[in-house]
Scaffold this motif. Structure first.
Motif, PDB file in Angstrom:
ATOM      1  N   PHE A 214       5.195  27.388 -14.524  1.00 28.78           N
ATOM      2  CA  PHE A 214       6.445  27.761 -13.859  1.00 28.78           C
ATOM      3  C   PHE A 214       6.949  26.535 -13.105  1.00 28.78           C
ATOM      4  CE2 PHE A 214       8.688  30.053 -10.298  1.00 28.78           C
ATOM      5  CZ  PHE A 214       9.668  30.646 -11.074  1.00 28.78           C
ATOM      6  N   ASP A 215       7.645  25.651 -13.844  1.00 31.64           N
ATOM      7  CA  ASP A 215       8.139  24.417 -13.241  1.00 31.64           C
ATOM      8  C   ASP A 215       9.675  24.443 -13.182  1.00 31.64           C
ATOM      9  OD1 ASP A 215       8.855  24.111 -15.872  1.00 31.64           O
ATOM     10  OD2 ASP A 215       7.606  22.340 -16.240  1.00 31.64           O
ATOM     11  N   LYS A 216      10.285  23.317 -12.871  1.00 36.86           N
ATOM     12  CA  LYS A 216      11.740  23.255 -12.739  1.00 36.86           C
ATOM     13  C   LYS A 216      12.436  23.634 -14.044  1.00 36.86           C
ATOM     14  CE  LYS A 216      11.807  19.783  -9.068  1.00 36.86           C
ATOM     15  NZ  LYS A 216      12.253  18.418  -8.662  1.00 36.86           N
ATOM     16  N   ASP A 217      11.884  23.180 -15.171  1.00 35.67           N
ATOM     17  CA  ASP A 217      12.485  23.514 -16.469  1.00 35.67           C
ATOM     18  C   ASP A 217      12.452  25.012 -16.713  1.00 35.67           C
ATOM     19  OD1 ASP A 217      12.860  20.812 -16.924  1.00 35.67           O
ATOM     20  OD2 ASP A 217      10.994  20.569 -18.046  1.00 35.67           O
ATOM     21  N   ALA A 218      11.321  25.632 -16.384  1.00 37.31           N
ATOM     22  CA  ALA A 218      11.182  27.075 -16.599  1.00 37.31           C
ATOM     23  C   ALA A 218      12.120  27.851 -15.680  1.00 37.31           C
ATOM     24  CB  ALA A 218       9.732  27.491 -16.362  1.00 37.31           C
ATOM     25  N   ILE A 219      12.240  27.404 -14.441  1.00 41.38           N
ATOM     26  CA  ILE A 219      13.127  28.082 -13.486  1.00 41.38           C
ATOM     27  C   ILE A 219      14.577  28.006 -13.953  1.00 41.38           C
ATOM     28  CG2 ILE A 219      14.051  27.991 -11.140  1.00 41.38           C
ATOM     29  CD1 ILE A 219      11.274  27.080 -10.219  1.00 41.38           C
ATOM     30  N   GLU A 220      15.004  26.821 -14.400  1.00 42.08           N
ATOM     31  CA  GLU A 220      16.382  26.656 -14.871  1.00 42.08           C
ATOM     32  C   GLU A 220      16.657  27.504 -16.101  1.00 42.08           C
ATOM     33  OE1 GLU A 220      20.226  25.483 -14.870  1.00 42.08           O
ATOM     34  OE2 GLU A 220      18.711  25.079 -13.321  1.00 42.08           O
ATOM     35  N   ALA A 221      15.713  27.505 -17.049  1.00 44.08           N
ATOM     36  CA  ALA A 221      15.884  28.305 -18.267  1.00 44.08           C
ATOM     37  C   ALA A 221      15.914  29.796 -17.934  1.00 44.08           C
ATOM     38  CB  ALA A 221      14.745  28.002 -19.251  1.00 44.08           C
ATOM     39  N   SER A 222      15.101  30.221 -16.967  1.00 45.93           N
ATOM     40  CA  SER A 222      15.055  31.630 -16.570  1.00 45.93           C
ATOM     41  C   SER A 222      16.378  32.077 -15.948  1.00 45.93           C
ATOM     42  CB  SER A 222      13.909  31.854 -15.576  1.00 45.93           C
ATOM     43  OG  SER A 222      12.663  31.520 -16.151  1.00 45.93           O
ATOM     44  N   LYS A 223      16.938  31.227 -15.093  1.00 48.72           N
ATOM     45  CA  LYS A 223      18.206  31.574 -14.446  1.00 48.72           C
ATOM     46  C   LYS A 223      19.339  31.696 -15.453  1.00 48.72           C
ATOM     47  CE  LYS A 223      17.131  29.565  -9.919  1.00 48.72           C
ATOM     48  NZ  LYS A 223      17.461  28.523  -8.924  1.00 48.72           N
ATOM     49  N   GLN A 224      19.341  30.826 -16.436  1.00 53.15           N
ATOM     50  CA  GLN A 224      20.393  30.879 -17.459  1.00 53.15           C
ATOM     51  C   GLN A 224      20.256  32.109 -18.348  1.00 53.15           C
ATOM     52  OE1 GLN A 224      20.497  27.193 -19.651  1.00 53.15           O
ATOM     53  NE2 GLN A 224      20.952  25.954 -17.837  1.00 53.15           N
ATOM     54  N   ALA A 225      19.014  32.546 -18.597  1.00 49.19           N
ATOM     55  CA  ALA A 225      18.772  33.678 -19.510  1.00 49.19           C
ATOM     56  C   ALA A 225      18.651  35.009 -18.777  1.00 49.19           C
ATOM     57  CB  ALA A 225      17.499  33.420 -20.313  1.00 49.19           C
ATOM     58  N   ASN A 226      18.626  34.981 -17.442  1.00 51.37           N
ATOM     59  CA  ASN A 226      18.456  36.199 -16.647  1.00 51.37           C
ATOM     60  C   ASN A 226      17.164  36.936 -17.002  1.00 51.37           C
ATOM     61  OD1 ASN A 226      20.774  36.003 -15.044  1.00 51.37           O
ATOM     62  ND2 ASN A 226      22.046  36.889 -16.658  1.00 51.37           N
ATOM     63  N   GLU A 227      16.130  36.188 -17.267  1.00 51.02           N
ATOM     64  CA  GLU A 227      14.811  36.758 -17.516  1.00 51.02           C
ATOM     65  C   GLU A 227      13.778  35.673 -17.247  1.00 51.02           C
ATOM     66  OE1 GLU A 227      13.716  37.637 -21.568  1.00 51.02           O
ATOM     67  OE2 GLU A 227      15.210  36.241 -22.364  1.00 51.02           O
ATOM     68  N   LEU A 228      12.539  36.064 -17.010  1.00 50.25           N
ATOM     69  CA  LEU A 228      11.498  35.097 -16.691  1.00 50.25           C
ATOM     70  C   LEU A 228      11.051  34.364 -17.956  1.00 50.25           C
ATOM     71  CD1 LEU A 228       9.637  33.785 -14.674  1.00 50.25           C
ATOM     72  CD2 LEU A 228       7.994  35.644 -15.043  1.00 50.25           C
ATOM     73  N   ILE A 229      11.215  33.058 -17.921  1.00 50.81           N
ATOM     74  CA  ILE A 229      10.782  32.195 -19.027  1.00 50.81           C
ATOM     75  C   ILE A 229       9.773  31.189 -18.487  1.00 50.81           C
ATOM     76  CG2 ILE A 229      11.513  30.422 -20.675  1.00 50.81           C
ATOM     77  CD1 ILE A 229      14.176  31.837 -20.924  1.00 50.81           C
ATOM     78  N   LEU A 230       8.670  31.028 -19.178  1.00 52.20           N
ATOM     79  CA  LEU A 230       7.624  30.098 -18.767  1.00 52.20           C
ATOM     80  C   LEU A 230       7.448  29.009 -19.819  1.00 52.20           C
ATOM     81  CD1 LEU A 230       4.913  32.613 -17.478  1.00 52.20           C
ATOM     82  CD2 LEU A 230       6.585  31.342 -16.124  1.00 52.20           C
ATOM     83  N   LYS A 231       7.013  27.870 -19.360  1.00 47.64           N
ATOM     84  CA  LYS A 231       6.678  26.785 -20.296  1.00 47.64           C
ATOM     85  C   LYS A 231       5.212  26.962 -20.681  1.00 47.64           C
ATOM     86  CE  LYS A 231       8.214  22.630 -19.488  1.00 47.64           C
ATOM     87  NZ  LYS A 231       8.382  21.293 -18.832  1.00 47.64           N
TER      88      LYS A 231
END
Length: 397
Positions: A214-231
């Motif tokens: 759960f890093d900056k990339d995952a947080i940004e991708a999660s916000k754009q997709a409105n769901e939790l995304i993990l690397k």
């Protein structure tokens, strides 16, 4: 209460541990101000014990000078000589105490916030800090996930545990067993993964070679997709074929994955993306098969070479037999013609028409003679060469 000297302190606002002597190297006026702010009734500043993560106060020595100690009637701490905690309880305290850092707190709430936006999950709960739960010390019951949620599709509880710093393998195993025994899945979540520390590898290798980040990339991708995304990092085997050698080179691959797409490992009670263990088994099976094919190919090439050598040997034998046949077809004549006409007739019979005509045209027929044995009428030919029937030497013409 008998205590050992506290040589280090943990500053939760900056997530750092510093030596006590370094921290106390301040002007006397500033130290007295810090002393007041640390008092439980004031509580304007918080400094913690790096072992049990309970609040500390700044006390004065009789002979002058300052030192840190625990608050009166605080819970047991491993550095206290009166400590009655078991080894498991001490490890639990140290593990839970690591959650007091700002980095851990901020990311814990960020992860919970993103989970609440994810339609695949419900019942999002965040672990309360130990001050809200126990004002005099940290709770010894560390079996509370940082974030808990229910995966709606499977009606399955999932515990998300953030990994900020080193965790003892015994703590890792105990937590995994606890959630498994209570019919919940655990998802160890790193804030950074470099595949170097024992804690990282203890967790990753025990999770089919997967590490959730759960890093900056995952947080940004999660916000754009409105769901939790993990690397997700996973161990990927690469098959390398170099000349006649085939081997496997493992490396860490990563991909962004929505949590809803992770696999549920029922046997281990964990979440993963790719079964790296199975990938390794498949790669090893392929390598064994490929090595067998290469071995068979080399054996076939060796057999083909052997057959070629046998064929060439047979051709050489046939060539020698052919030469012997030519010699036998043109046997040497030991009796010399007595007249030039008889010699001419003999040469015409033993030489090819082309050679005979060439000699006749160049007027060399009469002078044809072996330079070694002086034979001048018994010859045989092979292709365009002339040989002496007596000594088998080549005769130039």
């Amino acid at each position: 209460m008998i205590t050992q000297a506290i040589s280090q302190i943990f500053i939760p606002d900056t997530d750092e541990t510093v030596n006590t002597s370094t921290y106390l190297d301040k002007p006397e006026e500033e130290l007295f101000e810090i002393r007041r702010k640390l008092r439980p009734k004031v509580k304007e500043l918080t400094l913690l014990c790096p072992t049990c993560f309970q609040p500390l106060i700044l006390a004065g020595k009789k002979g002058g000078g300052f030192y840190f100690r625990h608050v009166k009637d605080s819970d047991d701490c491993p550095i206290k000589t009166t400590c009655n905690l078991t080894q498991e309880q001490m490890l639990a305290i140290q593990y839970n105490g690591q959650k007091e850092g700002r980095t851990h707190r901020d990311n814990k709430h960020e992860l919970a916030n993103l989970l609440s936006m994810d339609s695949a999950f419900e019942d999002i709960n965040v672990e309360k800090t130990f001050r809200e739960e126990n004002p005099t010390g940290i709770a010894k019951s560390w079996r509370r996930p940082d974030v808990a949620a229910t995966y709606i599709a499977a009606n399955q509880k999932v515990a998300f545990e953030l990994q900020v710093s080193t965790t003892f393998i015994d703590v890792i195993i105990s937590r995994e067993q606890f959630y498994k025994e209570n019919n919940a899945y655990i998802a160890w979540v790193f804030l950074n993964f470099e595949a170097r520390t024992f804690s990282e590898l203890d967790i990753a290798y025990a999770n089919r070679g997967n590490a959730l980040v759960f890093d900056k990339d995952a947080i940004e991708a999660s916000k754009q997709a409105n769901e939790l995304i993990l690397k997700c990092f996973y161990k990927k085997p690469e098959i390398i074929e170099d000349s006649d050698t085939v081997y496997i080179n493992d490396y860490w691959e990563h991909v962004m994955v929505p949590v809803r797409e992770l696999q549920f490992d029922k046997a281990e009670g964990k979440l993963y993306f790719v079964d790296s263990k199975q990938l390794k088994k498949d790669a090893e099976s392929f390598v064994m098969k490929r090595r067998a094919e290469i071995r068979q190919q080399k054996e076939a090439e060796a057999e083909a070479l052997r057959q070629q050598q046998l064929k060439e040997k047979e051709l050489r034998v046939q060539a020698r037999a052919s030469l012997s046949f030519i010699v036998k077809e043109n046997p040497p004549i030991h009796s010399k013609p007595k007249t030039p006409s008889e010699r001419r007739k003999r040469l015409k019979e033993t030489l090819s028409t082309r050679i005979f005509n060439t000699l006749e045209k160049s007027k060399s027929l009469d002078s044809l003679c072996c330079p070694k044995c002086n034979n001048n009428d018994s010859f045989y030919y092979k292709a365009c060469f002339v040989y002496c029937q007596v000594c088998r030497s080549e005769v130039k013409y």
